[in-house]
Design an enzyme around this catalytic site. Structure first.
Site, short mmCIF file in Angstrom:
data_model
loop_
_atom_site.label_atom_id
_atom_site.label_comp_id
_atom_site.label_asym_id
_atom_site.label_seq_id
_atom_site.Cartn_x
_atom_site.Cartn_y
_atom_site.Cartn_z
N SER A 138 0.93 -1.29 0.06
CA SER A 138 0.19 0.12 0.01
C SER A 138 0.92 1.17 -0.05
O SER A 138 2.16 1.32 0.59
CB SER A 138 -0.95 0.18 1.34
OG SER A 138 -1.57 1.29 1.33
N TYR A 151 -2.90 -0.34 10.50
CA TYR A 151 -2.69 -1.06 9.15
C TYR A 151 -1.45 -0.26 8.52
O TYR A 151 -0.85 -0.93 8.01
CB TYR A 151 -3.92 -0.31 8.37
CG TYR A 151 -3.91 -0.77 7.05
CD1 TYR A 151 -4.23 -1.83 6.49
CD2 TYR A 151 -3.48 0.50 5.97
CE1 TYR A 151 -4.13 -2.28 5.21
CE2 TYR A 151 -3.55 0.07 4.86
CZ TYR A 151 -3.87 -1.28 4.25
OH TYR A 151 -3.68 -1.71 2.82
#
Length: 334
Positions: A138, A151
């Site tokens: 990501s 996250y």
């Protein structure tokens, strides 16, 4: 030629889109996730595409369960050629307002789930000197943002872990490939599944892309391996912008990304927390942001067609990607 892939988190969201894309390109696909309904539905789509599918119900934070699943794949489908690590669970909220056990659970799945999947894949691929692992990364593995500390921490850890493993494989002279494909914000079901402490419905940070954009990049990387791939203009300018000025990125995130990750217009939608248990049912690939999600980007087109990107054509495509990125950035400032 038979090609066997395993997709973790393949029952929904980006994983589901990836399962569909690989099956359409002629891969046999084993789908690994916790929810039986979604896994079975994904396998049915693989079989409808004329390929063999295998349903694997397991929690990737359980190392023994992942190893047992890998054994089943090789017994029933054959040697694993591709392993895609894509599982994540999330908690939205300020760090000090997040229960320690919830934070640790998110890390166990989102980070250690990748470690367990990578170990299961490489322990079978390295002796054969063949195969590929793709880590779904990501932009937030390079630029942390508020409300998603677990996250962001997990995705940062995946970057360091993967670089370490790649360097070991190079030192050993292995032909096994390990790739990382870093994603932008995607319109997936996850934003109805996170455990949230926010006053309003969580949303991805704009610009939002459809999960098929990421799935096509993963499939392209599977077929033409490279170690690092950035998906979407926003991923490019997030990573490069953070490298150029981390202090400005800190300020910008603080000023814009608390409200920017909440959508009061979606407050009436049901939230179903999947942090510890799967949500029953088949939920497909898309979330609730279809109206604002991009189905295509010039930068990602180049990722999919990079063998064409030589000489003049490469310059033209690169310029188009830059123009697209500038346009998206301008749109966010309006």
């Amino acid at each position: 030629m038979t090609r066997v892939a395993v997709v973790t988190g393949g029952s929904a969201g980006l994983g589901r889109a990836t399962v569909r894309e690989l099956a359409a390109r002629g891969w046999d696909v084993a789908v690994l996730a916790r929810g039986r309904d979604g896994v079975d539905a994904a396998v049915a789509e693989v079989e409808a595409a004329g390929r063999r599918g295998l349903a694997l119900v397991a929690d990737v934070s359980d190392r023994d369960a992942v190893e047992a699943a890998a054994d089943r794949v090789e017994q029933e489908l054959g040697p694993i050629d591709l392993w895609v690590n894509g599982v994540m669970v999330g908690v939205f909220g300020r760090f000090l307002e997040t229960a320690p056990e919830d934070f640790e659970r998110a890390l166990h799945v989102t980070y250690l789930g990748f470690v367990n999947g990578t170990r299961a894949a490489l322990s079978r691929m390295v002796p054969r000197d063949h195969g590929q692992v793709i880590q779904v990364g990501s932009a937030l593995g390079f630029r942390g943002i508020p409300l998603q500390a677990a996250y962001c921490g997990a995705k940062h850890a995946i970057v360091g872990f993967t670089e370490s493993v790649v360097s070991e494989l190079i030192e050993q002279g292995s032909h096994v490939q390990v790739s990382r494909v870093d994603m932008p914000a995607l319109n997936t079901i996850q934003f109805q599944w996170v455990k949230s402490k926010l006053p309003h419905h969580p949303q991805p940070v704009a610009p939002i892309y459809q999960p098929e954009v990421g799935a096509r990049a993963i499939a392209a990387t599977a077929e033409r391996p490279r170690r690092r791939t950035w998906v979407g203009e926003s991923t490019v300018y997030t990573i490069l912008g953070n490298r150029i000025s981390g202090r400005f990125a800190d300020w910008y995130a603080a000023k814009t990304l608390v409200s920017g990750q909440q959508n009061p217009e979606k407050d009436g939608l049901e939230m179903q927390d999947n942090l510890y248990e799967p949500v029953p049912g088949d939920h497909g690939a898309h979330g609730v942001f279809d109206e604002s999600a991009h189905a295509w980007s010039p930068q990602t087109w180049w990722v999919e067609h990079r063998r064409l990107g030589n000489g003049l054509l490469g310059a033209v495509v690169g310029a188009a990607g830059a123009v697209g990125a500038a346009a998206l950035a301008a749109g966010r400032r309006r």
